[in-house]
Design an enzyme around this catalytic site. Sequence first.
Site, PDB file in Angstrom:
ATOM      1  N   ASP A 113       0.826  -1.212   0.000  1.00 44.53           N
ATOM      2  CA  ASP A 113       0.000   0.000   0.000  1.00 44.53           C
ATOM      3  C   ASP A 113       0.854   1.254   0.000  1.00 44.53           C
ATOM      4  O   ASP A 113       0.568   2.228  -0.692  1.00 44.53           O
ATOM      5  CB  ASP A 113      -0.889   0.035   1.254  1.00 44.53           C
ATOM      6  CG  ASP A 113      -2.087  -0.889   1.071  1.00 44.53           C
ATOM      7  OD1 ASP A 113      -2.288  -1.358  -0.062  1.00 44.53           O
ATOM      8  OD2 ASP A 113      -2.790  -1.137   2.069  1.00 44.53           O
ATOM      9  N   LYS A 132     -28.837  -4.208 -13.710  1.00 44.74           N
ATOM     10  CA  LYS A 132     -27.701  -4.444 -14.605  1.00 44.74           C
ATOM     11  C   LYS A 132     -26.447  -4.569 -13.757  1.00 44.74           C
ATOM     12  O   LYS A 132     -25.897  -3.576 -13.284  1.00 44.74           O
ATOM     13  CB  LYS A 132     -27.584  -3.285 -15.597  1.00 44.74           C
ATOM     14  CG  LYS A 132     -26.516  -3.489 -16.649  1.00 44.74           C
ATOM     15  CD  LYS A 132     -26.689  -2.477 -17.771  1.00 44.74           C
ATOM     16  CE  LYS A 132     -25.712  -2.721 -18.904  1.00 44.74           C
ATOM     17  NZ  LYS A 132     -24.329  -2.440 -18.561  1.00 44.74           N
TER      18      LYS A 132
HETATM   19  S1  IVH Z   1     -29.359  -8.949 -21.704  1.00 43.20           S
HETATM   20  C1  IVH Z   1     -29.713  -8.623 -25.272  1.00 43.20           C
HETATM   21  N1  IVH Z   1     -29.680  -8.671 -19.153  1.00 43.20           N
HETATM   22  O1  IVH Z   1     -25.143  -5.630 -20.060  1.00 43.20           O
HETATM   23  C2  IVH Z   1     -28.883  -7.614 -24.657  1.00 43.20           C
HETATM   24  N2  IVH Z   1     -27.609  -7.951 -20.062  1.00 43.20           N
HETATM   25  O2  IVH Z   1     -24.757  -3.700 -22.313  1.00 43.20           O
HETATM   26  C3  IVH Z   1     -27.805  -7.912 -23.686  1.00 43.20           C
HETATM   27  N3  IVH Z   1     -26.015  -7.087 -18.402  1.00 43.20           N
HETATM   28  O3  IVH Z   1     -23.116  -7.538 -22.182  1.00 43.20           O
HETATM   29  C4  IVH Z   1     -27.938  -9.005 -22.728  1.00 43.20           C
HETATM   30  N4  IVH Z   1     -27.309  -7.385 -16.646  1.00 43.20           N
HETATM   31  O4  IVH Z   1     -22.941  -7.929 -19.687  1.00 43.20           O
HETATM   32  C5  IVH Z   1     -28.846  -8.472 -20.180  1.00 43.20           C
HETATM   33  N5  IVH Z   1     -30.155  -8.521 -16.903  1.00 43.20           N
HETATM   34  C6  IVH Z   1     -29.315  -8.332 -17.907  1.00 43.20           C
HETATM   35  C7  IVH Z   1     -28.009  -7.786 -17.733  1.00 43.20           C
HETATM   36  C8  IVH Z   1     -27.192  -7.606 -18.843  1.00 43.20           C
HETATM   37  C9  IVH Z   1     -26.124  -6.975 -17.067  1.00 43.20           C
HETATM   38  C10 IVH Z   1     -24.830  -6.692 -19.198  1.00 43.20           C
HETATM   39  C11 IVH Z   1     -24.270  -7.760 -20.081  1.00 43.20           C
HETATM   40  C12 IVH Z   1     -24.271  -7.215 -21.474  1.00 43.20           C
HETATM   41  C13 IVH Z   1     -24.361  -5.751 -21.203  1.00 43.20           C
HETATM   42  C14 IVH Z   1     -25.035  -5.050 -22.343  1.00 43.20           C
END
Ligand code: IVH
Length: 673
Positions: A39, A119
């Site tokens: 650190d 997300k």
């Molecule tokens: S759906 C179909 N569901 O967000 C579109 N993605 O910006 C994408 N992510 O690469 C996948 N939580 O890493 C989906 N509940 C969720 C999510 C999710 C996080 C992330 C994932 C993706 C990114 C897209």
Amino acid sequence: MLKISKAKKEYKEKIKQYKRYSKKYFEDSAPIISDQDFDLLKKEILDLEKRFDFKDKNSPSKTLGFTPSKNFEKYPHRVKMLSLANAFNEEDLINFEKKILNFLNLNRSFEFEYSAEPKIDGISASLTYNSGKLIRGLSRGNGEEGEDITSNLKTISDIPHYIEHKDFPNDIDIRGEVFIQNTDFEKMKDSFANPRNAASGSLRQKDPEKTSKIPLKFVAYTFGFSSDQSMDKQTNFLIKLKKWGFKTSELNKKITGIKNLLSNHQNIEKKRFELNYDIDGIVYKINDFTLQKRLGFVTNAPRWAIAHKFSASNSVTEILNIDIQVGRTGALTPVAKVKPVNIGGVVVSNATLHNEEEISRKDIRIGDTVKIERAGDVIPHVISVDLSKRKKNSKKFIFPLNCPSCGSKTIKEYNSQTKKHDAVRRCTSEGFKCEKISIEKIKHFVSKDALNIDGFGKKIVQNFWEIGLIKLPHDIFSLNFDRISKLDGWGSLSVNNLKKSIQKSKKISLDKFIFSLGIRHIGQENAKLLSEFLKKKENFFRLKNQSYIEDLINIDGIGDTQINSLKMFFNEKVNLDVISNLSKSLDIQSFKEKNSNGRLKGQVFMFTGKLNNISRAEAKSLIESNGGKIVSNVTKKLDYLVIGEKPTIKKVDLAKKNKIKVINQKTLDEMLN
Ligand code: IVH
């Protein structure tokens, strides 16, 4: 007083030590100094950076403490892994809904049902299960192909290796997020800027043994390929995921209407810091899979989903300087160089000031104390100036009227649509006359969505350009590797890898080739439209003849802006040299007709008048997914003119005169089934 030269030497020495210690700790899991000493060393490095503005790619202020291995096998995703568009406020959500209401031709009062899912800010992964057995796990990679990280993923206890459930599809890709909990991140935060980097680094360890020591988690949220097409709704799919033994987020909800999405967003935003993992927003997905299917995709993101981000974190700092960056299309972007500050786990030393107007509107000056904001992966920007802290001798910032790179005149273009001058000032030089524009064009040329030359990053382009190894895009195919192997940091392994990835990039589809040229207003979507229309490279090269460019107006989606830009491009001799040289080195693949078995294969359609119950956009996408094509002018190539309400009589007459079949919507419906 510590002399700069002495300080620099000390700094470099400390960076070297830091690199050695962190490698020992992370790659070999065998720390050789105590945590306290580690650190302290880090703090000394950061202090020197603050005092002298030193920089080093191995500094602890720069994300990773070590570079993860690049030696994973690549493997194609059966269904592309997409990204999501972002929304930041109610207005963005209203616009998002408006677009899909229009696309589906639904009434304004229609209320959509959504699956609202937090997300998680981690790393996405795709798990292939065959007859219930986990056979492969891939990282997202570039969305089309990922890295085979099966052994590492298998060490995560949330990921089942076998699933024995009657209704578990026989062949399916389960997708979700790999992340690390904040309490676990605490133990390793000296080497990673934030939990996301820690998860990514851990997941891409060469040795799965080491991954297994790091408590990674997995939450499932969607599927890619699936042999079972009978699922109806996303929220029901999430319920099934749980039943099959996957973890799903306890904050997932089924919600109808924007008002309710907003209150859910507020609730979760308040709670977010109580969670043991980072979330940066809420993903909204149209719940009904039939609607999702109708809505489809734009380039890299689905039309049916959006990520509603949380408001950004911000911090106060001082503007040390204002740089003017010149982009690929000549746009002059002012960037504030600020005293480094940590905003939400990321050290920020640059913030965009957007454009000339923004600087004068906020009267931003060098030396000012400012508030800067960072939201997710968006570039940090200055939100306000603290005038009470302004120094007496501060001067208004004068925006250069000439390009800081090549000295050419700059202009603010007149936009005939908005009837206003652009806020952005642009360098007027064409082709490769401006150094900064040239470098940016080459960076674009090698980038992921263009030639996708692995390992040929922006810094390498810059470096190769500065030492005269490349000046034009095609120079990449005649690189002097003898010279490169003598450069600092280039061993025989990295030279060989570069050779291989350049070789691999030579086979390229026509649309990616067109996109790679970085022609203004010709993004991925327009490049696809052009390639679909032109079919083969010879036809693209024929656009040298300006009269052929006019023909492109027949493409639905290509307008005057694109036509003018293409004319400018083909008018420039150096561009003609570049494409002719590139065509010698590259193997440019002709456009491949999709759905060659579609019932409308090879048939060309055009619309006039308003359609019933279906939007133009959806009708277009339906015709295309059945192998047909759309144009926007009556030409000899047209097979059917589809007339809706209040058609343009001139078009109908012209079609009849040319013996083109004129049909109504009912006939089109029948043709489509
Ligand atoms: S759906 C179909 N569901 O967000 C579109 N993605 O910006 C994408 N992510 O690469 C996948 N939580 O890493 C989906 N509940 C969720 C999510 C999710 C996080 C992330 C994932 C993706 C990114 C897209």
